[in-house]
Design a protein around this motif. Structure first.
Motif, short mmCIF file in Angstrom:
data_model
loop_
_atom_site.label_atom_id
_atom_site.label_comp_id
_atom_site.label_asym_id
_atom_site.label_seq_id
_atom_site.Cartn_x
_atom_site.Cartn_y
_atom_site.Cartn_z
N HIS A 68 -21.66 -18.07 53.99
CA HIS A 68 -21.09 -17.92 52.66
C HIS A 68 -19.89 -18.81 52.40
N GLU A 69 -19.93 -19.46 51.26
CA GLU A 69 -18.84 -20.29 50.75
C GLU A 69 -18.23 -19.50 49.59
N TRP A 70 -17.15 -18.75 49.87
CA TRP A 70 -16.58 -17.85 48.87
C TRP A 70 -15.77 -18.61 47.83
N CYS B 244 -20.29 -15.88 46.53
CA CYS B 244 -20.68 -17.04 47.32
C CYS B 244 -21.18 -18.13 46.38
#
Length: 63
Positions: free
Chosen positions: A47-49, A13
């Motif tokens: 979450h920003e993967w 993340c």
């Protein structure tokens, strides 16, 4: 020459640092560990993967 599509096996993340890896046996993402400690990040994070930066899903076959 043909190409095949690959899927990512690890992700992190960009916001909180949560790290996960793909488990083929469970067919699910699992928390990664560093010296036995789970890398959970912030449980309330959306979450920003980081899977699209350098990951290239297309692999060339050597045929």
């Amino acid at each position: 020459m043909s190409a095949r599509v690959r899927t990512p096996t690890a992700r992190v993340c960009e916001r909180c640092g949560r790290a996960e890896r793909w488990d083929d046996d469970l067919e699910a993402w699992q928390l990664d560990r560093d010296d036995g400690e789970k890398l959970i990040g912030n449980p309330h994070c959306l979450h920003e993967w980081d899977i699209n930066g350098t990951f290239n899903p297309v692999a060339e076959n050597d045929s």
